[in-house]
Design an enzyme around this catalytic site. Structure first.
Site, PDB file in Angstrom:
ATOM      1  N   LYS A  78      21.520  18.459   4.349  1.00  0.00           N
ATOM      2  CA  LYS A  78      20.738  17.327   4.883  1.00  0.00           C
ATOM      3  C   LYS A  78      20.964  17.083   6.377  1.00  0.00           C
ATOM      4  O   LYS A  78      20.496  17.843   7.204  1.00  0.00           O
ATOM      5  CB  LYS A  78      21.047  16.054   4.080  1.00  0.00           C
ATOM      6  CG  LYS A  78      20.583  16.162   2.623  1.00  0.00           C
ATOM      7  CD  LYS A  78      20.588  14.811   1.934  1.00  0.00           C
ATOM      8  CE  LYS A  78      20.458  14.945   0.434  1.00  0.00           C
ATOM      9  NZ  LYS A  78      19.081  15.047  -0.030  1.00  0.00           N
ATOM     10  N   PHE A  80      25.160  12.856  -8.484  1.00  0.00           N
ATOM     11  CA  PHE A  80      24.043  13.736  -8.156  1.00  0.00           C
ATOM     12  C   PHE A  80      24.565  14.880  -7.291  1.00  0.00           C
ATOM     13  O   PHE A  80      25.063  14.646  -6.193  1.00  0.00           O
ATOM     14  CB  PHE A  80      22.919  13.006  -7.416  1.00  0.00           C
ATOM     15  CG  PHE A  80      21.713  13.888  -7.231  1.00  0.00           C
ATOM     16  CD1 PHE A  80      20.692  13.887  -8.154  1.00  0.00           C
ATOM     17  CD2 PHE A  80      21.639  14.768  -6.154  1.00  0.00           C
ATOM     18  CE1 PHE A  80      19.601  14.740  -8.015  1.00  0.00           C
ATOM     19  CE2 PHE A  80      20.558  15.625  -6.014  1.00  0.00           C
ATOM     20  CZ  PHE A  80      19.539  15.617  -6.938  1.00  0.00           C
ATOM     21  N   THR A 132      20.701  36.126   0.783  1.00  0.00           N
ATOM     22  CA  THR A 132      20.048  36.898   1.849  1.00  0.00           C
ATOM     23  C   THR A 132      19.991  36.121   3.157  1.00  0.00           C
ATOM     24  O   THR A 132      20.353  36.639   4.218  1.00  0.00           O
ATOM     25  CB  THR A 132      18.624  37.302   1.425  1.00  0.00           C
ATOM     26  OG1 THR A 132      18.732  38.223   0.344  1.00  0.00           O
ATOM     27  CG2 THR A 132      17.884  37.974   2.567  1.00  0.00           C
ATOM     28  N   ASP A 148      31.608  16.429  -2.344  1.00  0.00           N
ATOM     29  CA  ASP A 148      30.218  16.735  -2.032  1.00  0.00           C
ATOM     30  C   ASP A 148      29.732  15.737  -0.985  1.00  0.00           C
ATOM     31  O   ASP A 148      29.444  14.585  -1.297  1.00  0.00           O
ATOM     32  CB  ASP A 148      29.399  16.653  -3.332  1.00  0.00           C
ATOM     33  CG  ASP A 148      27.899  16.853  -3.097  1.00  0.00           C
ATOM     34  OD1 ASP A 148      27.457  16.824  -1.933  1.00  0.00           O
ATOM     35  OD2 ASP A 148      27.176  17.025  -4.096  1.00  0.00           O
TER      36      ASP A 148
END
Lengths: 393, 393
Positions: free
Chosen positions: A251, A111, A275, A220
């Site tokens: 997280k 994931f 941005t 990751d």
């Protein structure tokens, strides 16, 4: 209480400008932004990764890490040469060579987020992917071990080898079909997919392979980073001979982003950009969180509490082998499999009825994700509640 | 001053929980989250769009809006039927039919973000896209008008027709090659690409075409939304006979997200999801911003100030036709073209030397993006400064 409130108000008052603004960080960072990063996210950078790009969420962190990986890959292919006119023109209409066929290799059960690039690397559940166009990128098997590990050493070593051979083979295949692999993305623990662990040896060999093939290794740590595994970064427990090329986070780190080596730094401005590029007020909160983690030795608490939880679950799987098996974890990032999916769901409902909020992951895992300040005394309450349910079943 | 500080501290004190937490909004929203949305983003929803999904940035907003569009497209194709076993299996390895070949049509000069899905719809500058794999999605011409509009009515109507015919043709072509268009994404004003405007008639016809072809119309108001065009949403000025299917926002709205009709609501949970899904503390700031916009009639100020700016620029282009042309804008979302790219850059540097921060967009446009509280008196200072530069050139 009056004092406490006053103190909190003072803290917020000092942050007024940060709290009421939303700056375009990449264009107009505040004067002290570099210092803010150094005293927060950079102060806990994985060893060897002294470059950082902040982002607004986990998906964006992985998406932009992919971009850094593709750019480094093409830069190396190009040697010192600049962009060709053909590249400049073709990319404007999404065609090669400007928009090259390049791929990221990921793992079954992985994931990595839900936007279109990273969703092509997510393979935990069909419902996350169905109906959404995907890049034709390769998917390798992630090791699935037999537990307890100490009784299945040979089988699990063979499993590592099988998966690594597949990775090498897929890199070869995709190169042949003109869609070469520029990077590998992998979780230290496949969280959403069912708390699948890879051994340190697996990760060491994977890194070796990635270096041989000249592809980036992206770890990751969106789910595992920030302390739940008992170290700030889970991959620190793998004793890799050199740093991974890129490590993404979000997280528990309260802002998204990725660490990387100098090699993955982009030369031209605005090629990696957003941005907001994160949220400065959350950096303030993170600074306080990191301060408390250090002050109270919170990661030690995670390791001690994790031992209590894992030993408790191992005890249960010995005493209730028809109900539970394969307890595994690092720190308090722990899971145990139920005998089947129906039983798992039943246990989760019963836990909730008794006031414990636990979740499932993968097909039949019960996953534990307590906060970092979950202590052994809390662990024992949880174990007592779980055992009362196991006794009823 | 003491009072002011006290008041601000009180405001922050009441928001303590919001400020020090970062909730997983999609899973554990606060009890009052729906009310918070109703009193902020939903209170200014474009007419007819009563559904909302919040996201963490503009790129993620467009990425997730694409997902909603693809899901609606496949749902309609499927009739009432569920997912097939083949779909469930094939999507796990990024293959059709589960991961279908579906496309989003975008426009030359467009900017919709930088993550991999939306980057396939961005075509403003090669440097944003080069080296990054892209989906094979169609790109149509966006109208390029001759100014002043009142002197070029026939040519510009022909330009609208030319672009619309291309859109229809591309939808046909991509359908034939098995990669059908599920949606069209377009900015009300192509901002990053050079402040290209489309006429209300162009947008009306585009919507008509999208309905005939059964594809979604997504209006990307990330840059134009939140007031700079003199209305809260720029597309409100197009008098569309019915609402667009999806409208995305970010930037001035302080949180990302998208509005959509009931038709684009996803039936199953977690198909459109992100851990943070925005940032509740920014919703608090947005509530205050919207309150002030209403209280002080700020949008009227934008329209009045915009008139001063645009009339001033039109006056300059009449008096310095060898330097400036094609002044255009809505509200204070204004641009004027310099005779060439070198001249544009020179003017921008000189403006900066005189204390004015203006930017460029596209090949030769000087773009104005003042804040919503920029008043006619500020506009006159800017025009005076610009004229002093024009006189020197």
């Amino acid at each position: 209480m009056g004092n406490l409130r006053m103190r909190n108000m003072d803290v917020f008052s000092g942050l007024r400008r940060t709290l009421i603004n939303r700056p375009a960080l990449g264009v107009y960072p505040s004067k002290n932004w570099v210092e803010e990063l150094k005293s927060s996210v950079l102060s806990v950078a994985p060893k060897g990764l002294n470059q950082i790009t902040t982002m607004a969420c986990g998906s964006c962190s992985n998406e932009n890490a992919f971009k850094a990986i593709f750019m480094r890959y093409r830069k190396r292919e190009r040697g010192g040469a600049g962009f060709t006119a053909e590249e400049n023109e073709s990319c404007m209409v999404n065609q090669a060579p400007g928009s090259p066929a390049l791929s990221i290799l990921s793992f079954h059960g992985a994931f990595h987020g839900r936007t279109l690039g990273v969703l092509s690397c997510t393979h935990s559940k069909a419902i996350h992917k169905i109906d959404i166009p995907a890049f034709d990128w390769p998917v390798a098997p992630f090791p699935v071990y037999k537990y307890p590990l100490e009784d299945n050493i040979r089988e699990n070593q063979a499993e590592d080898k099988r998966c690594l051979a597949q990775v090498a083979d897929l890199i070869e295949q995709w190169s042949k079909k003109g869609n070469p692999v520029a990077g590998i993305i992998i979780e230290p623990i496949q969280a959403e997919g069912g708390d699948h662990h890879g051994s340190p040896e697996f990760f060491q060999q994977l890194q070796k392979l990635s270096k041989e093939k000249g592809v980036a290794l992206l770890i990751d740590e969106v789910q595992t980073g920030g302390g739940p595994c008992g170290t700030l970064w889970c991959h620190e427990q793998f004793n890799l001979p050199s740093p991974p090329d890129v490590v993404t986070f979000s997280k528990k780190m309260l802002t998204g982003g990725f660490y990387h080596t100098e090699e993955y730094k982009v030369d031209q401005s605005y090629r990696i950009f957003n941005t907001w590029m994160g949220e400065p007020s959350k950096i303030q909160v993170l600074k306080k969180v990191l301060e408390v983690i250090k002050r109270d030795d919170v990661l030690k608490n995670v390791r001690v509490t994790g031992d209590v939880l894992l030993n408790g679950l191992k005890d249960f799987q010995n005493r209730y082998p028809q109900l539970l098996n394969s307890a595994r974890g690092r720190g308090t990032f722990i899971a145990v499999d139920a005998a089947n999916s129906g039983l798992r769901d039943k246990v989760l409902v019963k836990l909730r009825e008794k006031g414990v909020n636990a979740g499932g992951c993968g097909e039949k895992a019960i996953r534990l994700r307590p906060s970092l300040v979950f202590e052994p005394k809390h662990a024992n309450i949880f174990l007592g509640t779980l055992e009362s349910i196991l006794k009823e079943l």
